[in-house]
Write a protein that holds these residues in place. Sequence first.
Motif, short mmCIF file in Angstrom:
data_model
loop_
_atom_site.label_atom_id
_atom_site.label_comp_id
_atom_site.label_asym_id
_atom_site.label_seq_id
_atom_site.Cartn_x
_atom_site.Cartn_y
_atom_site.Cartn_z
N MET A 1 0.84 -1.19 0.00
CA MET A 1 0.00 0.00 0.00
C MET A 1 0.89 1.25 0.00
N ARG A 4 2.39 1.88 -3.45
CA ARG A 4 1.48 2.48 -4.43
C ARG A 4 1.19 3.92 -4.07
N ASN A 5 1.12 4.22 -2.77
CA ASN A 5 0.87 5.60 -2.38
C ASN A 5 1.96 6.54 -2.86
N ARG A 8 1.31 7.91 -6.19
CA ARG A 8 0.05 8.59 -6.39
C ARG A 8 0.26 9.99 -6.92
N GLU A 288 -9.25 9.21 3.91
CA GLU A 288 -8.79 7.83 3.81
C GLU A 288 -8.26 7.32 5.15
N VAL A 291 -11.10 6.61 7.36
CA VAL A 291 -11.73 5.31 7.07
C VAL A 291 -10.88 4.18 7.65
N LEU A 292 -9.58 4.28 7.46
CA LEU A 292 -8.70 3.23 7.99
C LEU A 292 -8.85 3.11 9.51
N PHE A 297 -7.90 0.12 11.98
CA PHE A 297 -6.44 0.34 12.01
C PHE A 297 -6.09 1.00 13.35
N GLN A 301 -0.41 1.15 13.11
CA GLN A 301 -0.52 0.60 11.77
C GLN A 301 -0.59 1.71 10.72
N SER B 84 -10.63 -0.04 19.14
CA SER B 84 -10.15 -0.20 17.78
C SER B 84 -10.30 -1.66 17.33
N PHE B 95 -19.74 3.86 4.55
CA PHE B 95 -19.94 5.31 4.63
C PHE B 95 -20.66 5.79 3.39
N ILE B 101 -10.04 2.62 -0.44
CA ILE B 101 -8.67 3.13 -0.55
C ILE B 101 -8.29 3.14 -2.03
N VAL B 103 -5.68 3.41 -3.85
CA VAL B 103 -4.53 2.72 -4.44
C VAL B 103 -4.68 1.20 -4.39
N LEU B 104 -5.72 0.73 -3.71
CA LEU B 104 -5.90 -0.72 -3.64
C LEU B 104 -6.97 -1.16 -4.63
N LEU B 116 -6.19 -7.34 8.32
CA LEU B 116 -5.85 -6.69 9.58
C LEU B 116 -6.03 -7.67 10.76
#
Lengths: 399, 233
Positions: A1, A4-5, A8, A288, A291-292, A297, A301, B84, B95, B101, B103-104, B116
């Motif tokens: 991840m 790839r970021n 971007r 983002e 959301v994680l 997360f 992480q 968490s 949402f 995400i 990039v995924l 996870l």
Amino acid sequence: MAWRNVWRNRRRSLVTVAATTLAFTVMILYSSLVQGYLRTMERNLLDLELGDVQIHDPRYQDDPSLYSSIDDASELLARFDARGYPASARLLGFGLAAAADASAGVQIQGIDVARDRRVSRIDERVRAGSWLDPDAPKGVVVGSKLARTLVVKPGDEIILLSQASDGSMANDVYTVRGVLLGVSEGVDRAGVFMTEEAFRQFFSFPTGAHEIMLRRPADMSLDAFAAAVRDLAPGERVETWRELQPTLASLFESARGLMVMVFLIVYVAIGILILNAMLMAVFERIREFGVLKAIGFEPRQVLLVIFGECAIQTGLAILVGLALAVPGLWYLAHVGINMGKLGGMAMMGVVLDPTWRGLIAPDVFTMPLMTLVIIVAVAASYPAARAAWISPIRAIQHR
Amino acid sequence: MSPSDVVVSVENVTKTYQQGRVAVHALRGLDLEVRAGELTALYGPSGSGKTTLLNVVGALDHPTAGRVLIEGRDLGTLSRRELSHLRRDRIGFVFQAYNLIPVLTAYENAETVMALQGVPAPARRARIGELFAEMGLEGMEDRRPDELSGGQQQRVAIARAIAAGPAVVLADEPTANVDSETAEKLLDIMEKLNSERGVTFIFSTHDPRVMERARRLVRIVDGRVDGERGNGA
Ligand SMILES: Nc1ncnc2c1ncn2[C@@H]1O[C@H](COP(=O)(O)OP(=O)(O)OP(=O)(O)O)[C@@H](O)[C@H]1O
Ligand SMILES: [Mg+2]
């Protein structure tokens, strides 16, 4: 991840990587040059003038006269030989040198020509003529500036005057065999070298010596070596080159410190660039990260994601930087920078080589590398922390 | 039904936002129980507190007063880390929009929660494969979110939310950003997941068509439950 970021915002990442690469490459080359310079200064100082450790009679420092001599010098030399420590004795006296039109105060050094090669490379620094020869006791070698003052060249005659150890007048005529290149301020201005036999005869000084110069085995630290020498020469004054030249020794240290300061300054600029790029990246992706965080997360992480991106960019910069630095280093180490008129001149009493060469050694790489990694980690931690501890609701509502 | 079937329990919850000097009472002593297998829609005027309620139930926000229990665990007693983990393991989130995400790939997005949790890759592949097939997402696995339609993105988000088998899926206006036809399809899927797999859903909505499909409708007004009715059954 993280990988790839990084891609971007291609342009921003490329700018960051390129700037980091440039700074890293330049810092490696700079480090190589500074360390090469220091290494040459140090080597010249030690090889041509000081050796690693010197022994004097305790009286010599306050009264550097013919009489403050180490009486059992030959016995000490035998002890050092038995241990395999390279050592050579020197005889030191003061006098006056006169040539056709000029005269000057000189320091006369009597040298055991064969033995001295074990501790000094001064015999390789002859500009004109040749070095001493035990079979030619009337031939002397003079320092570069002294030759200019006296207006002499190899083959010319000079007269030396002094007082012999028995109080009588010492004077004799010698032939200049050789003129030295720059060695050190003292030697250049006033150095006259002759063979040991010539010295003993001139000064009527049959036994003893004023100075023993030693080199340490490669596997021994300077302090350990000095301690070993002290044990073998009880009652004498044993000093390392650092003790003999504390100003220069500390200058070398502070030059290294200065180099690290320059790294820091250059890298702080890079750090600010990275900080800015990462802040922008985090800000753009705030939803983002929300959301994680919402889907489970933990802060660490999220930190891992950001530091991962940073590590990829920096790693890339390091690889490219190394690839670019290698040919540059090769050039600096093998070709070097021509010092032109500065070559051969003495800087702070130590002579410069005509070409300034870079040094290739592990810490030429490790110091710029470690400073870079630390600065990048510091720069990335603020944006990373912002992302990691963001409140998910606020991030998701963010527009 | 036994009390153990209660998945979400909201007890006299108050949420007050301080906006400068003005206190905004988003929730004013709200009570709600949701049981396993329910498909509950929250509706009510704008600003009535639906989103706030979902945030509080989803452990994204703390109530000012009152208690929220998920499967009997009082959220107020849990540490940040436990919250968490609770979000990761027991709650699914969908949402309004744009929550994948970028990039995924669709597949990678769907498997994030399971990854996870440390579910091994083959198990993840099997589970996501099954869900994608069921939700009409076959062939989309390798697409990035920007190569998917809004409805497809939302389906991937639902897949991500339910993949790890949560106790409840919370969806705040899941159909607000898609056209009505797509909304119908999303509802079909949620209904199917609810009836066939027993997934518990709570969503908020303004959309009458969505309300029609919910089995239980809860009306929220001024931060309180104003009434509820069953639908159809
Ligand atoms: N972070 C906040 N700070 C201050 N007030 C807030 C905040 N979030 C929500 N509110 C207020 O709380 C009340 C409830 O908001 P909430 O978003 O829960 O309503 P909603 O029912 O979801 O509305 P909508 O149907 O428009 O989405 C509103 O008056 C809103 O302005
Ligand atoms: Mg809302």
